[in-house]
Every structure is written in C-alpha cells, then in structure tokens.
Scaffold this motif. Structure first.
Motif, PDB file in Angstrom:
ATOM      1  N   LYS A 175       6.447  56.853  39.507  1.00 31.06           N
ATOM      2  CA  LYS A 175       7.371  57.813  38.904  1.00 31.06           C
ATOM      3  C   LYS A 175       8.125  58.591  39.978  1.00 31.06           C
ATOM      4  O   LYS A 175       9.335  58.835  39.865  1.00 31.06           O
ATOM      5  N   HIS A 176       7.410  58.967  41.039  1.00 28.04           N
ATOM      6  CA  HIS A 176       8.066  59.695  42.124  1.00 28.04           C
ATOM      7  C   HIS A 176       9.108  58.808  42.810  1.00 28.04           C
ATOM      8  O   HIS A 176      10.215  59.262  43.124  1.00 28.04           O
ATOM      9  N   LEU A 177       8.754  57.561  43.045  1.00 34.42           N
ATOM     10  CA  LEU A 177       9.710  56.647  43.671  1.00 34.42           C
ATOM     11  C   LEU A 177      10.957  56.493  42.814  1.00 34.42           C
ATOM     12  O   LEU A 177      12.073  56.403  43.324  1.00 34.42           O
ATOM     13  N   GLU A 178      10.750  56.492  41.487  1.00 34.96           N
ATOM     14  CA  GLU A 178      11.921  56.359  40.615  1.00 34.96           C
ATOM     15  C   GLU A 178      12.876  57.529  40.829  1.00 34.96           C
ATOM     16  O   GLU A 178      14.095  57.335  40.958  1.00 34.96           O
ATOM     17  N   SER A 179      12.339  58.739  40.904  1.00 29.92           N
ATOM     18  CA  SER A 179      13.211  59.907  41.089  1.00 29.92           C
ATOM     19  C   SER A 179      13.886  59.875  42.456  1.00 29.92           C
ATOM     20  O   SER A 179      15.063  60.237  42.597  1.00 29.92           O
ATOM     21  N   VAL A 180      13.117  59.418  43.471  1.00 31.08           N
ATOM     22  CA  VAL A 180      13.706  59.315  44.807  1.00 31.08           C
ATOM     23  C   VAL A 180      14.832  58.286  44.821  1.00 31.08           C
ATOM     24  O   VAL A 180      15.912  58.515  45.369  1.00 31.08           O
ATOM     25  N   ILE A 181      14.559  57.148  44.190  1.00 28.22           N
ATOM     26  CA  ILE A 181      15.566  56.078  44.174  1.00 28.22           C
ATOM     27  C   ILE A 181      16.812  56.531  43.431  1.00 28.22           C
ATOM     28  O   ILE A 181      17.945  56.283  43.866  1.00 28.22           O
ATOM     29  N   ARG A 182      16.620  57.195  42.295  1.00 27.76           N
ATOM     30  CA  ARG A 182      17.779  57.659  41.527  1.00 27.76           C
ATOM     31  C   ARG A 182      18.652  58.607  42.351  1.00 27.76           C
ATOM     32  O   ARG A 182      19.874  58.540  42.310  1.00 27.76           O
ATOM     33  N   SER A 183      17.999  59.472  43.118  1.00 31.16           N
ATOM     34  CA  SER A 183      18.784  60.409  43.919  1.00 31.16           C
ATOM     35  C   SER A 183      19.519  59.712  45.056  1.00 31.16           C
ATOM     36  O   SER A 183      20.516  60.234  45.567  1.00 31.16           O
ATOM     37  N   ARG A 184      19.024  58.547  45.418  1.00 30.35           N
ATOM     38  CA  ARG A 184      19.636  57.826  46.533  1.00 30.35           C
ATOM     39  C   ARG A 184      20.525  56.670  46.088  1.00 30.35           C
ATOM     40  O   ARG A 184      21.014  55.906  46.918  1.00 30.35           O
ATOM     41  N   ILE A 185      20.707  56.535  44.793  1.00 31.80           N
ATOM     42  CA  ILE A 185      21.532  55.420  44.303  1.00 31.80           C
ATOM     43  C   ILE A 185      22.918  55.406  44.935  1.00 31.80           C
ATOM     44  O   ILE A 185      23.400  54.348  45.363  1.00 31.80           O
ATOM     45  N   PRO A 186      23.619  56.558  45.044  1.00 31.71           N
ATOM     46  CA  PRO A 186      24.961  56.498  45.665  1.00 31.71           C
ATOM     47  C   PRO A 186      24.936  55.968  47.099  1.00 31.71           C
ATOM     48  O   PRO A 186      25.759  55.121  47.460  1.00 31.71           O
ATOM     49  N   SER A 187      23.975  56.438  47.910  1.00 30.66           N
ATOM     50  CA  SER A 187      23.932  55.978  49.301  1.00 30.66           C
ATOM     51  C   SER A 187      23.488  54.522  49.377  1.00 30.66           C
ATOM     52  O   SER A 187      23.990  53.747  50.205  1.00 30.66           O
ATOM     53  N   ILE A 188      22.536  54.122  48.497  1.00 32.56           N
ATOM     54  CA  ILE A 188      22.101  52.728  48.487  1.00 32.56           C
ATOM     55  C   ILE A 188      23.254  51.819  48.075  1.00 32.56           C
ATOM     56  O   ILE A 188      23.494  50.768  48.677  1.00 32.56           O
ATOM     57  N   THR A 189      23.996  52.241  47.049  1.00 29.88           N
ATOM     58  CA  THR A 189      25.151  51.449  46.606  1.00 29.88           C
ATOM     59  C   THR A 189      26.182  51.326  47.717  1.00 29.88           C
ATOM     60  O   THR A 189      26.764  50.258  47.927  1.00 29.88           O
ATOM     61  N   SER A 190      26.408  52.420  48.423  1.00 30.11           N
ATOM     62  CA  SER A 190      27.380  52.393  49.524  1.00 30.11           C
ATOM     63  C   SER A 190      26.950  51.405  50.601  1.00 30.11           C
ATOM     64  O   SER A 190      27.762  50.622  51.115  1.00 30.11           O
ATOM     65  N   LEU A 191      25.657  51.426  50.945  1.00 32.65           N
ATOM     66  CA  LEU A 191      25.150  50.497  51.955  1.00 32.65           C
ATOM     67  C   LEU A 191      25.237  49.052  51.482  1.00 32.65           C
ATOM     68  O   LEU A 191      25.564  48.145  52.252  1.00 32.65           O
ATOM     69  N   ILE A 192      24.945  48.834  50.192  1.00 33.08           N
ATOM     70  CA  ILE A 192      25.022  47.469  49.656  1.00 33.08           C
ATOM     71  C   ILE A 192      26.469  46.979  49.688  1.00 33.08           C
ATOM     72  O   ILE A 192      26.748  45.839  50.067  1.00 33.08           O
ATOM     73  N   ASN A 193      27.416  47.841  49.308  1.00 33.90           N
ATOM     74  CA  ASN A 193      28.829  47.451  49.351  1.00 33.90           C
ATOM     75  C   ASN A 193      29.277  47.149  50.775  1.00 33.90           C
ATOM     76  O   ASN A 193      30.034  46.202  51.015  1.00 33.90           O
ATOM     77  N   LYS A 194      28.795  47.942  51.714  1.00 35.26           N
ATOM     78  CA  LYS A 194      29.127  47.688  53.122  1.00 35.26           C
ATOM     79  C   LYS A 194      28.543  46.347  53.560  1.00 35.26           C
ATOM     80  O   LYS A 194      29.201  45.572  54.272  1.00 35.26           O
ATOM     81  N   SER A 195      27.311  46.075  53.135  1.00 35.92           N
ATOM     82  CA  SER A 195      26.681  44.799  53.485  1.00 35.92           C
ATOM     83  C   SER A 195      27.456  43.630  52.883  1.00 35.92           C
ATOM     84  O   SER A 195      27.650  42.601  53.531  1.00 35.92           O
ATOM     85  N   ILE A 196      27.909  43.790  51.646  1.00 37.09           N
ATOM     86  CA  ILE A 196      28.667  42.727  50.991  1.00 37.09           C
ATOM     87  C   ILE A 196      29.961  42.456  51.751  1.00 37.09           C
ATOM     88  O   ILE A 196      30.344  41.296  51.979  1.00 37.09           O
ATOM     89  N   GLU A 197      30.651  43.513  52.165  1.00 34.46           N
ATOM     90  CA  GLU A 197      31.886  43.337  52.934  1.00 34.46           C
ATOM     91  C   GLU A 197      31.615  42.590  54.238  1.00 34.46           C
ATOM     92  O   GLU A 197      32.364  41.677  54.616  1.00 34.46           O
ATOM     93  N   GLU A 198      30.543  42.984  54.935  1.00 29.69           N
ATOM     94  CA  GLU A 198      30.210  42.315  56.200  1.00 29.69           C
ATOM     95  C   GLU A 198      29.847  40.851  55.964  1.00 29.69           C
ATOM     96  O   GLU A 198      30.250  39.961  56.742  1.00 29.69           O
ATOM     97  N   LEU A 199      29.101  40.580  54.899  1.00 31.44           N
ATOM     98  CA  LEU A 199      28.680  39.212  54.625  1.00 31.44           C
ATOM     99  C   LEU A 199      29.853  38.335  54.210  1.00 31.44           C
ATOM    100  O   LEU A 199      29.943  37.171  54.614  1.00 31.44           O
ATOM    101  N   GLU A 200      30.763  38.874  53.395  1.00 28.65           N
ATOM    102  CA  GLU A 200      31.929  38.088  53.006  1.00 28.65           C
ATOM    103  C   GLU A 200      32.806  37.792  54.215  1.00 28.65           C
ATOM    104  O   GLU A 200      33.369  36.703  54.329  1.00 28.65           O
ATOM    105  N   SER A 201      32.914  38.783  55.112  1.00 25.30           N
ATOM    106  CA  SER A 201      33.669  38.558  56.344  1.00 25.30           C
ATOM    107  C   SER A 201      33.001  37.472  57.185  1.00 25.30           C
ATOM    108  O   SER A 201      33.669  36.600  57.759  1.00 25.30           O
TER     109      SER A 201
END
Length: 620
Positions: A293-319
């Motif tokens: 349950k604690h991890l869920e709350s931590v993950i939810r609070s970090r969703i924007p930064s995680i999404t940003s990192l994933i999008n950055k990774s996708i851009e690098e991988l497509e390149s």
C-alpha cells in the motif's frame, strides 16, 4: 487485479525488464535513471536479526540459505509477482533466464552457488546483486532487496574492513531517495542498540521512508513485552511498527510449511494477552500488504516523473532504432534496393569529404600547393646543368664533328635530360592524391552509420572503391607522364628566339689580322655557362607550366572520376547477383543484431509501460 496491484506489478515488470536488458546499475543514461526512479524495499538488519525469516514469511516459501555468521554475502534483488489464484508457483534467476525453478530448495542451492561463484567458498562479500523473481498467487507485488547483515567485528576468514564494507554496501541502497527502508530488529534485544535503526536514522532522519519490524517476539523473557516499541512510545516512526513471529528452528528442521507457519503466526497474535489488541496490524501478511500500500502511494506521487523518464527513454530508443536500421527484407528486389541505398549513403558522405562538407578533401589541395612545388624545387638541376656536365653533354652531342654555329643537339639533350626529372614529382603527386582518396573512402565507410550493420558489405564496398581508385591512379599517372613527355617531345622555339644573342666581335673582314682574337670563342667556359643558363631558364618555364597542368590532369583523371563513377563497376556486379548472394552481403554483425533486438525489446517495454501507466493514472 486491483488498480494498486496493477500499478505495483507494472513497476515490478519495468524493474525486471531493466535488469534483464542490462539497464540496472549506476549509469547516467535514461534507463538507469528510470531504475533509480522506481521504488523498492531495502531490507536492513544485523546478523541473526531474522531478516531471512521475514522475507520467507512474506514470500510464503522457504528458499533462502541459512547458517551462522554472515549468510547473505551478495545483495538479493527479490521481485514478487502476484499471479492468478491456482497457478503454479515458480522462480526465475536473471542469470538463468530460460530456467524455471518449481522446487524452492533448488532456489536456495542456486543462491548459494551463485554467491560462491563470485565470492568463492569464503566469508567474503560482493556488491554484485543476484536477481530473483518469484511468481505466486500467494504474494503481493513487491520488490525487496535483501542485504548482508550489519556486523560489528570481523571473524576469521573475513578482511579487517568487512564491517565498513558491509555498511558501505547497505548505505548505497538505503541512501537512494526512492528506497523504502525495512529495518529489522530482534525484540529480545534493546532497540537502542539496533544496528538497523541506527543506520535508518542516519539516512532517513525524518523517518518518512523507514518501516520498523520487530522479530522474535515469542522469544522475549517471560513477563516482558515489546508494546512500548510497537505502539511507538520508545522509538517513534512515521509508519507503524509491525511485529513478526518467525518459525522456530524446530519448525525449520521439521520443514513446517510456510502457509502453516503464517496460520500459527496469526493465532499467536490473536491469542496473545499482550498483543491481542494489535493482532490486525501484526504479522508477515500484514507487513506485505502495508508495504504494498505504501509503495502504491509512492508510485502514484512519482507517476509524472516516471512518465517523463519513460518518454525520454522512448525517444532515445526510437532514435537508436533509426540509427541501427530496420530488419532486412528477404526478397531479392528489396535487398538490392537496400544495398544501393547503402552505397548511395556512403557515396554522399565521400563526396562531402571531397567538396568540403566534411574534412579531408583539403589534403588534395595540399598535395598541389605544398608537396608538388617542394618536390619540383628539390630536383637536381644544379648538378645536371653544372659547367662540367654541360661541356660533357654538348661535346658528346657533337660527335667527331664540332658544332659550327650553335650546339643544337647539345641543347636538346640537356633539355630532355632535365625534363625527365619531372616524371618523379608527377607520379608522386598522383600517388599522394590516391592515398588521400583511399583514406577518404575508409573514413566515409566508417562514418556511414547505416553500413555498420553489414561488415561484409562494408568490406565489399571498400574493395570495390579501392579497386576503382587504383584504375583512376593508373590513368592519372599515365596522363601526367604524357604531359612531361609532351614537353620533351616538342620544344617551344619562341623561347629561344627571344634569348639575347651573342654579339660577334669580329671587325671589318679586311682587317684579317684581328679576326681570330676578336671572334667569339664557342668553346670557352663562358659560352657553356650561357648554354646552361638558357637551358635552366627554359626548364623553369616548363616547371611553371607543369605545376599548373599536373594538378589539372590528376583532378580530371582521379578526383573527378572518383566523384562520378567510384562504384559504377560495383553497381554492375551487384545487378548480376542472385538473392542468396545479396543476402550474404547483408549478413549483419551478430552484435548489431543483438543490439537491435535488445533495443526493440526496450522500446516495446517502455511503450507498454507508458500505456499501462496512463491507464492506471486515469483510473485513480
């Protein structure tokens, strides 16, 4: 599966994939940054504090090595994946990706063997983690990292620095801001002496990331309890303390099932006069749910930064995928088209080097502006036109009859001999430009990113280009030699007509007494010096002409042809090849194929992760 389970399971899958694809570890790319952004639970405790028993209780399986002293000698990254009810439990190691373990006694053996593989059968430690995934319907989605137990003294067989080494290793995990600290302390020892709590307080002074766990509650002296700790009076944390009752050594020896052990643990708290009122918030099952349950709350609070990192990774991988290129078609037409496109890419870069878009072509100008003039200046004309040699050549040209007016044959032989020296610099210039062109071919192949996939095609293009350059060089050498021979085959008569003539000093013909003394002596040193000077002037004129025409000939025969038809012969050969032969040219470097495969897997992972995170975010 609930939204919470889905979200934590997603993080587990991303972490698992990061480790499988080589992205785990302290790099500075987006992949390792993504790992750092994902929360996990670091399990910290002193030796014999009950860490292993807590982990086995959470998992519901007996799978960790046991023994006295230091047992955990490498970090164990344990990822729990909740599966559908009724499905079979199994485990997988990252270093054995194609093998499933259903016998958990074999999991214990493999952990021990893999530890020994790195550390040897000693009491040494290693920071290289072991990655283990367990799939079971009886777990919650979690990532737990079991770390070596903190100790105060080194024992026999351990280095003197073992205490500092273990603490340094543990700190490297718990200092990370996204790390949740699970601090294990035995209840039958004073909490003030807990190594785990001491370290947790240092790296997490506010207690936001720390969960306290008390083990061995059933081993406390009669008449004592741990309520002051569990209720937060003696050592307050922001999160509630959780008490655990592990299996006894007798239970372990009798191989008591973990499910039975969990039931006995629930019964202990439910019937305990001291802890009965806390029974709903005690035990390993509650601990797992609390952490999840604690991890869920931590993950939810970090969703924007995680999404940003994933999008950055996708851009690098497509390149990177664009850089690596897409898989090759199997039909001959598509393969031929691919080869021609790759040749054009190389040819374009080669021309950029020649025309100045890329460095290197300026070296050809350097041949004409520096090397050729320097070589011409070094030609041994002083020796060839020395007084002694001029006399020798002129005399030999006259034969048994000395020349009467002017030594024309002597002039011609001196000029022809002088002009023959120009052959060396002319051929050397053609060779120097050939060397520059070969180097530009090599550089261009190396800079053609698309070609890096195909070492065989690289070699074929290089061979074809160099073969063409050899032909161009041969033609260039023939042409510049022709220029030299042309100068020697027909002299410029106007040059000699404009030379100042020797004035006859003879007087009136009737004054015959003075004729012999006043006539020009055509066999004096001064006369031969004048011949040498005239020839030198003519050779200088020819030198200036060749200094201009030799570069023109080389550019026309070698540089221009390299730009226009470097691969023409190769194109003809390619057009005659069959599909099998074309396929052999497009046999990729295995390392490149593996790199593309890994890149494609990463890309698929991160795109799926982005979609799942988006769906979970909307479900909040």
């Amino acid at each position: 599966m609930t939204t919470m389970e889905s979200l934590i399971g997603l993080v587990n899958r991303i972490q698992r994939a990061c480790t499988m694809l080589g992205d785990y570890g302290g790099g500075d790319n987006a992949f390792s940054s993504l790992w750092e952004a994902l929360p996990s639970v670091a399990v910290v405790g002193g030796q014999s504090s009950g860490k292993s028993s807590v982990l086995e209780s959470v998992v519901g399986r007996d799978f960790l090595p046991r023994g006295s002293g230091i047992v955990t000698r490498r970090p164990l990254v344990l990822q729990l994946h909740k599966t559908e009810d009724g499905s079979q439990e199994y485990a997988e190691f990252l270093h054995l990706p194609k093998r499933r373990f259903t016998d958990f006694s074999m999991v214990r053996k493999e952990i021990q063997d893999e530890t020994d593989r790195v550390t040897g059968k000693t009491k040494q430690i290693s920071p290289i983690p072991i990655h283990l995934s367990i799939y079971s319907p009886n777990v919650v989605n979690l990532t737990l990292i079991d770390l070596p137990g903190l100790t105060k003294v080194a024992v026999e067989g351990q280095p003197d620095t073992i205490v500092e080494d273990i603490e340094s290793m543990v700190r490297s995990y718990v200092e990370k801001p996204n790390s949740v600290i699970l601090a294990i302390s035995p209840a039958n020892q004073d909490i003030a002496t807990s190594d785990a709590m001491k370290l947790a307080r240092e790296v997490d002074p506010t207690g936001e990331r720390t969960f306290g766990v008390l083990t061995k509650l059933d081993l406390m002296d009669k008449g004592t309890n741990a309520l002051d700790v569990l209720e937060g009076r003696s050592y307050r944390l922001q999160h509630p303390w959780v008490g655990i009752v592990n299996r006894s050594q007798a239970d372990i020896n009798r191989n008591i099932d973990m499910i039975v052990a969990r039931r006995k643990e629930r019964e202990y708290f439910a019937t305990s006069p001291d802890y009965g009122h806390l029974a709903g918030k005690m035990g390993s099952e509650y601990l797992a749910k609390l952490l999840s349950k604690h991890l869920e709350s931590v993950i939810r609070s970090r969703i924007p930064s995680i999404t940003s990192l994933i999008n950055k990774s996708i851009e690098e991988l497509e390149s990177e995928m664009d850089h690596l290129g897409r898989p090759i078609a199997v039909d001959a037409g598509a393969q031929l088209y691919t080869i021609l496109e790759l040749c054009r890419a190389f040819d374009r870069i080669f021309k950029e080097h020649l025309d100045g878009g890329r460095p290197g072509g300026d070296r050809i100008y350097g041949v004409f502006d520096n090397q050729l003039p320097a070589a011409l200046r070094k030609l041994p004309f002083d020796r060839h036109l020395s007084l002694q040699n001029v006399k020798k050549v002129v005399s030999e040209a006259d034969g048994y009859q000395p020349h009467l007016i002017a030594p024309e044959q002597g002039y011609r032989r001196l000029i022809e001999g002088s002009l023959s020296y120009f052959r060396g610099p002319a051929e050397a210039s053609a060779d120097a430009v050939h060397f520059v062109l070969k180097e530009l071919v090599r550089k261009s192949i190396g800079e053609t990113q698309e070609l890096k996939r195909f070492p065989t095609l690289q070699a074929e293009i290089a061979a074809a280009a160099n073969e063409a350059l050899e032909r161009f060089r041969d033609e260039g050498r023939k042409t510049v030699i022709r220029l030299v021979d042309m100068e020697a085959s027909y002299l410029t008569v106007e040059f000699f007509r404009k030379l100042p003539q020797e004035v006859e000093k003879a007087g009136n013909p009737g004054n015959s007494g003075n004729t012999a003394s006043q006539a020009v002596d055509r066999y004096s040193d001064g006369h031969f010096r004048r011949i040498g000077s005239n020839v030198s002037s003519y050779v200088g004129m020819v030198s200036e002409t060749l200094r201009t025409t030799i570069p023109k000939a080389i550019v026309y025969c070698q540089v221009r042809e390299a730009k226009l038809s470097l691969l023409n012969h190769f194109y003809t050969q390619i057009g005659r090849k069959e599909a099998k032969q074309l396929g052999q040219l497009l046999d990729e470097d295995p390392a490149m194929m593996e790199r593309r495969l890994q890149c494609a897997k990463r890309l698929e992972l991160y795109k799926a992760a982005r979609d799942e995170i988006d769906s979970v975010s909307w479900a909040r």
